[in-house]
Design a protein around this motif. Structure first.
Motif, PDB file in Angstrom:
ATOM      1  N   ARG A 195      -5.349  10.702   5.408  1.00  9.31           N
ATOM      2  CA  ARG A 195      -4.751   9.681   4.289  1.00  9.31           C
ATOM      3  C   ARG A 195      -3.982  10.381   4.282  1.00  9.31           C
ATOM      4  O   ARG A 195      -3.185  11.350   3.994  1.00  9.31           O
ATOM      5  N   LEU A 196      -2.743   8.827   4.193  1.00 14.08           N
ATOM      6  CA  LEU A 196      -1.720   9.236   3.947  1.00 14.08           C
ATOM      7  C   LEU A 196      -1.032   8.458   3.190  1.00 14.08           C
ATOM      8  O   LEU A 196      -1.756   8.005   2.273  1.00 14.08           O
ATOM      9  N   ARG A 197      -0.033   9.587   2.385  1.00 14.16           N
ATOM     10  CA  ARG A 197      -0.355   8.672   0.690  1.00 14.16           C
ATOM     11  C   ARG A 197       1.197   9.076   0.499  1.00 14.16           C
ATOM     12  O   ARG A 197       2.111  10.387   0.628  1.00 14.16           O
ATOM     13  N   VAL A 198       1.760   8.298  -0.202  1.00 17.03           N
ATOM     14  CA  VAL A 198       3.208   8.453  -1.244  1.00 17.03           C
ATOM     15  C   VAL A 198       3.256   8.620  -2.642  1.00 17.03           C
ATOM     16  O   VAL A 198       2.993   7.223  -3.110  1.00 17.03           O
ATOM     17  N   ILE A 239       3.632   0.465  13.113  1.00 21.14           N
ATOM     18  CA  ILE A 239       4.028   0.024  12.276  1.00 21.14           C
ATOM     19  C   ILE A 239       2.779  -1.301  11.420  1.00 21.14           C
ATOM     20  O   ILE A 239       2.299  -1.614  12.655  1.00 21.14           O
ATOM     21  N   CYS A 240       3.146  -1.290  10.191  1.00 20.34           N
ATOM     22  CA  CYS A 240       1.933  -2.286   9.537  1.00 20.34           C
ATOM     23  C   CYS A 240       2.565  -2.935   8.612  1.00 20.34           C
ATOM     24  O   CYS A 240       3.081  -2.088   6.855  1.00 20.34           O
ATOM     25  N   ALA A 241       2.285  -4.291   8.022  1.00 18.11           N
ATOM     26  CA  ALA A 241       3.389  -5.402   7.154  1.00 18.11           C
ATOM     27  C   ALA A 241       2.387  -4.395   6.047  1.00 18.11           C
ATOM     28  O   ALA A 241       2.644  -5.299   4.611  1.00 18.11           O
ATOM     29  N   GLN A 242       0.750  -3.708   5.875  1.00 20.88           N
ATOM     30  CA  GLN A 242       0.520  -3.275   4.464  1.00 20.88           C
ATOM     31  C   GLN A 242       1.243  -2.960   3.571  1.00 20.88           C
ATOM     32  O   GLN A 242       0.982  -2.291   2.159  1.00 20.88           O
ATOM     33  N   LEU A 243       2.038  -1.768   4.372  1.00 21.91           N
ATOM     34  CA  LEU A 243       2.001  -0.498   3.786  1.00 21.91           C
ATOM     35  C   LEU A 243       3.591  -1.080   3.521  1.00 21.91           C
ATOM     36  O   LEU A 243       4.709  -1.114   3.320  1.00 21.91           O
ATOM     37  N   SER A 244       4.179  -0.209   2.068  1.00 21.84           N
ATOM     38  CA  SER A 244       5.176   0.274   1.163  1.00 21.84           C
ATOM     39  C   SER A 244       6.164   1.082   2.523  1.00 21.84           C
ATOM     40  O   SER A 244       5.277   1.253   3.299  1.00 21.84           O
ATOM     41  N   PRO A 245       7.067   0.749   1.541  1.00 20.56           N
ATOM     42  CA  PRO A 245       8.435   1.293   2.538  1.00 20.56           C
ATOM     43  C   PRO A 245       8.313   2.615   2.791  1.00 20.56           C
ATOM     44  O   PRO A 245       8.579   3.140   4.078  1.00 20.56           O
ATOM     45  N   GLU A 246       8.271   3.338   1.770  1.00 22.89           N
ATOM     46  CA  GLU A 246       8.628   4.522   2.133  1.00 22.89           C
ATOM     47  C   GLU A 246       7.204   5.396   2.446  1.00 22.89           C
ATOM     48  O   GLU A 246       7.420   6.506   3.476  1.00 22.89           O
ATOM     49  N   ARG A 248       0.869  -1.204  -0.120  1.00 21.42           N
ATOM     50  CA  ARG A 248       0.169   0.021   0.407  1.00 21.42           C
ATOM     51  C   ARG A 248       0.842   0.808   0.526  1.00 21.42           C
ATOM     52  O   ARG A 248       2.118   1.429   0.604  1.00 21.42           O
ATOM     53  N   ASP A 249       0.771   1.909  -0.740  1.00 23.99           N
ATOM     54  CA  ASP A 249       1.190   3.407  -0.991  1.00 23.99           C
ATOM     55  C   ASP A 249       0.011   4.288  -0.742  1.00 23.99           C
ATOM     56  O   ASP A 249       0.248   5.910  -0.740  1.00 23.99           O
ATOM     57  N   ARG A 250      -1.090   4.551   0.335  1.00 25.72           N
ATOM     58  CA  ARG A 250      -2.155   5.229   0.870  1.00 25.72           C
ATOM     59  C   ARG A 250      -2.726   4.305   1.938  1.00 25.72           C
ATOM     60  O   ARG A 250      -2.931   2.969   2.240  1.00 25.72           O
ATOM     61  N   HIS A 276       1.023   1.302  -5.752  1.00 25.96           N
ATOM     62  CA  HIS A 276       1.472   1.692  -7.137  1.00 25.96           C
ATOM     63  C   HIS A 276       2.050   0.297  -8.169  1.00 25.96           C
ATOM     64  O   HIS A 276       1.796   0.412  -9.359  1.00 25.96           O
ATOM     65  N   LYS A 277       2.744  -0.723  -7.447  1.00 26.74           N
ATOM     66  CA  LYS A 277       2.759  -1.921  -8.193  1.00 26.74           C
ATOM     67  C   LYS A 277       1.774  -3.095  -8.296  1.00 26.74           C
ATOM     68  O   LYS A 277       2.124  -3.164  -9.305  1.00 26.74           O
TER      69      LYS A 277
END
Length: 388
Positions: free
Chosen positions: A126-129, A98-105, A71-73, A215-216
């Motif tokens: 909502r956080l987004r990269v 910390i959440c294993a769903q999130l992308s490193p960024e 996830r990037d969102r 994104h991926k």
């Protein structure tokens, strides 16, 4: 076109570890090996089709971009100083760092965001990269708390050194004029991307806009859509629920023309921005698009006989009255292909029943697991009109 089977090389025995697995309600299947999760989702979709008396497909294929860190969102809730998701056992937010769903960024952005102390009882963020790594945050608070945030000033000043900020349901942008913060109209920036083959297309929208979560994983979606539109050479496409254009561009890569139908004005403004900022190698695609704004779930005036492909990615409520114009056409006049994408298979199955009545048969079905460890999944279906 890519070989989609390469996306099925995930580790079927993998178990993703999470320190909050016993309490967090966000992931429902953490204790199940990843391969078994995929098989359960395929079985659920098959049973849903059986329950709707739909002709069953030969097979349901699964596509995956990975079992974690996609996830990037991120959408988190704030409650009494705790920032996270709701607990399994009660309606209370569990504080999550910390959440294993999130992308490193995105995980890094969450870690820095959590340093801010919010003086409010509740709210949501909502956080987004972006694809380029730009950070954004959308703050949704009660009106009285928004005013307090603007008056307090220091939190917003700090936050704007970290990210682009939007506030409220109208996605307003806070601007410092030297003495106070004022809210100005929403701005369009590149927060997501679509694909035309291996060429990325910048999508202009807001932090608060609806996009796919990863994104991926979205690259896989775009490749599937392009491969299906390619089945109708020199096609004329009508797209229902175009949004900011995520499916529009891979469809355009294979179509002669496309009519993009959308009700949300900000989304269509974003699509227009994206069309005006295409890479030079893709500039010709702009001339293939027309845009229609209206509530086509209730009424659509377009003549479907003018199109070869219908492309639909509707909201959770499904297609509703969008399908009605098909009733007025003979089988031979109806578009040959119908591409339907949905993250809500219940409404999709209802629509597929009606499409089957209109002479459309399931040709291919993919489950895209862009929500691993949860009960949710995306479904992509290709239907073809019976040959006359």
């Amino acid at each position: 076109m890519p070989n989609f089977h390469k996306f099925e090389t995930f580790d079927k025995d993998l178990l993703v570890k999470c320190p909050y697995s016993q309490d967090c309600g966000g992931c429902q299947r953490l204790e199940i090996p990843y391969g078994a999760q995929i098989e359960e989702k395929k079985a659920e979709l098959l049973n849903l089709f059986k329950g709707a008396n739909l002709p069953l497909p030969n097979s349901i294929k699964a596509l995956s971009a990975g079992a974690s860190h996609l996830r990037d969102r991120l959408d988190f809730s704030l409650q009494d100083g705790r920032l996270g998701l709701y607990r399994k056992d009660r309606h209370e937010v569990l504080d999550i760092d910390i959440c294993a769903q999130l992308s490193p960024e995105l995980q890094l952005w969450l870690t820095e965001f959590r340093q801010i102390q919010w003086p409010f009882l509740k709210g949501s963020f909502r956080l987004r990269v972006s694809p380029e790594g730009r950070r954004g945050v959308w703050i949704d608070l009660a009106n009285i708390d928004v005013k307090a945030l603007l008056d307090e000033q220091n939190i917003l000043k700090k936050l704007q050194t970290l990210a682009f900020v939007e506030i409220g349901q109208r996605r307003k942008v806070p601007v410092w004029n030297g003495s106070e913060f004022k809210l100005r109209d929403p701005e369009h920036h590149v927060w997501f991307q679509s694909w035309v083959g291996e060429v990325p297309v910048s999508l202009y929208c807001q932090v608060a806009s609806f996009t796919q979560p990863s994104h991926k994983a979205n690259k896989i979606i775009c490749d599937v859509i392009a491969s299906w539109v390619q089945k109708a050479p020199s096609s004329r496409v009508i797209e229902f629920g175009s949004g900011i254009g995520n499916l529009t561009f891979p469809a355009l890569s294979q179509a002669d023309s496309l009519l993009a139908c959308e009700i949300d004005e900000l989304s269509l403004q974003g699509l227009e921005h994206s069309l005006n900022h295409l890479p030079p190698s893709l500039g010709h695609l702009k001339n293939r698009v027309q845009i229609y704004r209206g509530d086509f779930q209730k009424k659509l005036t377009q003549n479907f006989s003018e199109f070869d492909v219908i492309l639909a990615n509707p909201p959770r409520s499904g297609l509703m009255n969008f399908l009605n114009p098909l009733q007025e056409l003979s089988l031979a006049q109806r578009p040959e292909y119908f591409i339907y994408m949905s993250c809500f298979p219940e409404s999709m199955s209802r629509d597929l029943v009606k499409l089957n009545e209109y002479g459309y048969e399931l040709q291919e079905i993919y489950i895209l697991d862009q929500f691993p460890q949860t009960s949710h999944y995306e479904v992509l279906t290709l239907l073809q009109r019976k040959q006359t």
